[in-house]
Scaffold this active site. Sequence first.
Site, PDB file in Angstrom:
ATOM      1  N   ARG A  65      57.090  46.649  53.931  1.00 35.02           N
ATOM      2  CA  ARG A  65      57.101  46.567  52.629  1.00 35.02           C
ATOM      3  C   ARG A  65      58.228  47.770  52.300  1.00 35.02           C
ATOM      4  NH1 ARG A  65      51.363  47.453  50.369  1.00 35.02           N
ATOM      5  NH2 ARG A  65      52.521  47.205  48.544  1.00 35.02           N
ATOM      6  N   HIS A  68      47.885  55.246  42.477  1.00 32.14           N
ATOM      7  CA  HIS A  68      47.713  54.437  44.236  1.00 32.14           C
ATOM      8  C   HIS A  68      48.717  55.034  44.824  1.00 32.14           C
ATOM      9  CE1 HIS A  68      45.844  50.896  41.976  1.00 32.14           C
ATOM     10  NE2 HIS A  68      45.175  51.829  41.824  1.00 32.14           N
ATOM     11  N   CYS A 112      48.616  62.364  57.379  1.00 27.12           N
ATOM     12  CA  CYS A 112      47.922  62.469  58.490  1.00 27.12           C
ATOM     13  C   CYS A 112      46.695  61.691  58.018  1.00 27.12           C
ATOM     14  CB  CYS A 112      47.626  63.748  58.983  1.00 27.12           C
ATOM     15  SG  CYS A 112      46.359  64.053  60.006  1.00 27.12           S
ATOM     16  N   THR A 167      50.395  44.000  34.816  1.00 26.68           N
ATOM     17  CA  THR A 167      49.295  44.269  35.615  1.00 26.68           C
ATOM     18  C   THR A 167      48.318  43.044  35.447  1.00 26.68           C
ATOM     19  OG1 THR A 167      47.573  45.839  36.495  1.00 26.68           O
ATOM     20  CG2 THR A 167      48.168  46.001  34.094  1.00 26.68           C
ATOM     21  N   PRO A 195      53.705  37.811  31.304  1.00 25.35           N
ATOM     22  CA  PRO A 195      53.904  36.370  31.241  1.00 25.35           C
ATOM     23  C   PRO A 195      52.436  35.505  30.906  1.00 25.35           C
ATOM     24  CG  PRO A 195      55.321  36.842  32.906  1.00 25.35           C
ATOM     25  CD  PRO A 195      54.628  38.287  32.565  1.00 25.35           C
TER      26      PRO A 195
HETATM   27  N1  APR Z   1      56.893  41.010  33.955  1.00 28.03           N
HETATM   28  C1  APR Z   1      55.564  41.474  33.529  1.00 28.03           C
HETATM   29  N2  APR Z   1      54.602  40.947  34.131  1.00 28.03           N
HETATM   30  C2  APR Z   1      54.845  40.199  35.412  1.00 28.03           C
HETATM   31  C3  APR Z   1      56.048  39.753  35.711  1.00 28.03           C
HETATM   32  C4  APR Z   1      57.177  40.380  34.973  1.00 28.03           C
HETATM   33  N3  APR Z   1      58.143  39.859  35.499  1.00 28.03           N
HETATM   34  N4  APR Z   1      56.036  39.100  36.871  1.00 28.03           N
HETATM   35  C5  APR Z   1      54.544  38.853  37.254  1.00 28.03           C
HETATM   36  N5  APR Z   1      53.988  39.462  36.296  1.00 28.03           N
HETATM   37  C6  APR Z   1      52.466  40.005  36.054  1.00 28.03           C
HETATM   38  C7  APR Z   1      51.480  38.725  36.640  1.00 28.03           C
HETATM   39  O1  APR Z   1      51.514  37.905  35.759  1.00 28.03           O
HETATM   40  C8  APR Z   1      50.132  39.708  36.793  1.00 28.03           C
HETATM   41  O2  APR Z   1      49.225  39.782  35.744  1.00 28.03           O
HETATM   42  O3  APR Z   1      52.249  40.989  36.789  1.00 28.03           O
HETATM   43  C9  APR Z   1      50.815  41.039  37.240  1.00 28.03           C
HETATM   44  C10 APR Z   1      50.670  41.321  38.799  1.00 28.03           C
HETATM   45  O4  APR Z   1      49.381  41.412  39.145  1.00 28.03           O
HETATM   46  P1  APR Z   1      49.075  42.079  40.628  1.00 28.03           P
HETATM   47  O5  APR Z   1      49.789  41.385  41.530  1.00 28.03           O
HETATM   48  O6  APR Z   1      47.491  41.904  40.682  1.00 28.03           O
HETATM   49  O7  APR Z   1      49.183  43.447  40.588  1.00 28.03           O
HETATM   50  P2  APR Z   1      48.740  44.660  40.002  1.00 28.03           P
HETATM   51  O8  APR Z   1      47.920  44.308  38.646  1.00 28.03           O
HETATM   52  O9  APR Z   1      49.667  45.853  39.819  1.00 28.03           O
HETATM   53  O10 APR Z   1      47.411  45.060  41.116  1.00 28.03           O
HETATM   54  C11 APR Z   1      46.791  46.194  40.978  1.00 28.03           C
HETATM   55  O11 APR Z   1      45.676  46.230  42.885  1.00 28.03           O
HETATM   56  O12 APR Z   1      46.204  45.253  44.494  1.00 28.03           O
HETATM   57  C12 APR Z   1      46.073  46.363  44.217  1.00 28.03           C
HETATM   58  O13 APR Z   1      46.940  48.474  44.399  1.00 28.03           O
HETATM   59  C13 APR Z   1      47.029  47.195  44.456  1.00 28.03           C
HETATM   60  O14 APR Z   1      48.266  48.505  42.699  1.00 28.03           O
HETATM   61  C14 APR Z   1      47.797  47.352  43.062  1.00 28.03           C
HETATM   62  C15 APR Z   1      46.565  46.972  41.903  1.00 28.03           C
END
Ligand code: APR
Length: 249
Positions: free
Chosen positions: A76, A125, A133, A194, A220
């Site tokens: 990653r 996060h 460590c 998010t 979206p």
């Molecule tokens: N612009 C805006 N939003 C977008 C885009 C984009 N181009 N592409 C995808 N998304 C949205 C998706 O619709 C989804 O709702 O981004 C979101 C991504 O969601 P996750 O993959 O769940 O990521 P996140 O919300 O950051 O997860 C929160 O959970 O998995 C743990 O610690 C990890 O920080 C992470 C936390």
Amino acid sequence: MYTNAPLAIPDSLVQALRQAQHIAILTGAGTSAESGVPTFREAQTGLWAQYDPQELATPQAFQRSPKLVWEWYEWRRGLVAQAQPNPGHYALAQLEQLVPTVTLITQNVDGLHQRAGSRNPIELHGNIMRTKCFAEDKIVTSWAETGDVPPRCPRCGSLLRPDVVWFGESLPYAALQEAQQAARTCDVFLTIGTSALVQPAASLPITAMEAGAITVEINPQSTPLTRYMTHVLAAASGAALPQLLQAVW
Ligand code: APR
């Protein structure tokens, strides 16, 4: 994947942003999607496709298979190192020149906000490019390359791990306090990219709403927050944020 169709931005939102003294922002993996960094819940590719991130990003997984988890983060880190900030990151950095107080709170560990020029993002996060460590919970910036995978702490010999918050671990206390204070005191709260599934980050927009802030979701897809938001821009952040700044300032 993402249309650049002109966004319909309500005039009330334009006015609220123009008059705002303090804008707080919560970003998630979606803000880095247009930089080519897979979102957390998107299917993983290649070698890692067989693993569920939620199974790997835990202290138990690391203690059970330290080499596997370390190598997943090395993969990653490689993705993140190749990624570039996208127009959404740059727009958020530019916001800091336009609004008296901007508090950027991110769940992302990729450091792209800093690379786009955001001065002091609150990393709820952690950050994948930092190492600490496992035993001491303290940052380590260099270690002997002995071929050990994971490498070992130069101070105590315990295993090293990425400085990120794993499932089941608590968030950095000061960072969370600062984020909650910003949610309580901002005029406008933007929640961007998010899925709003992971606490306590997902509660920040609700805290802001309850404190009387104008709340805006940019995503979206709809999320559990969508129904509570004052405004919803169903768009990609890389397209929406530059248009938002253009419309307001
Ligand atoms: N612009 C805006 N939003 C977008 C885009 C984009 N181009 N592409 C995808 N998304 C949205 C998706 O619709 C989804 O709702 O981004 C979101 C991504 O969601 P996750 O993959 O769940 O990521 P996140 O919300 O950051 O997860 C929160 O959970 O998995 C743990 O610690 C990890 O920080 C992470 C936390």
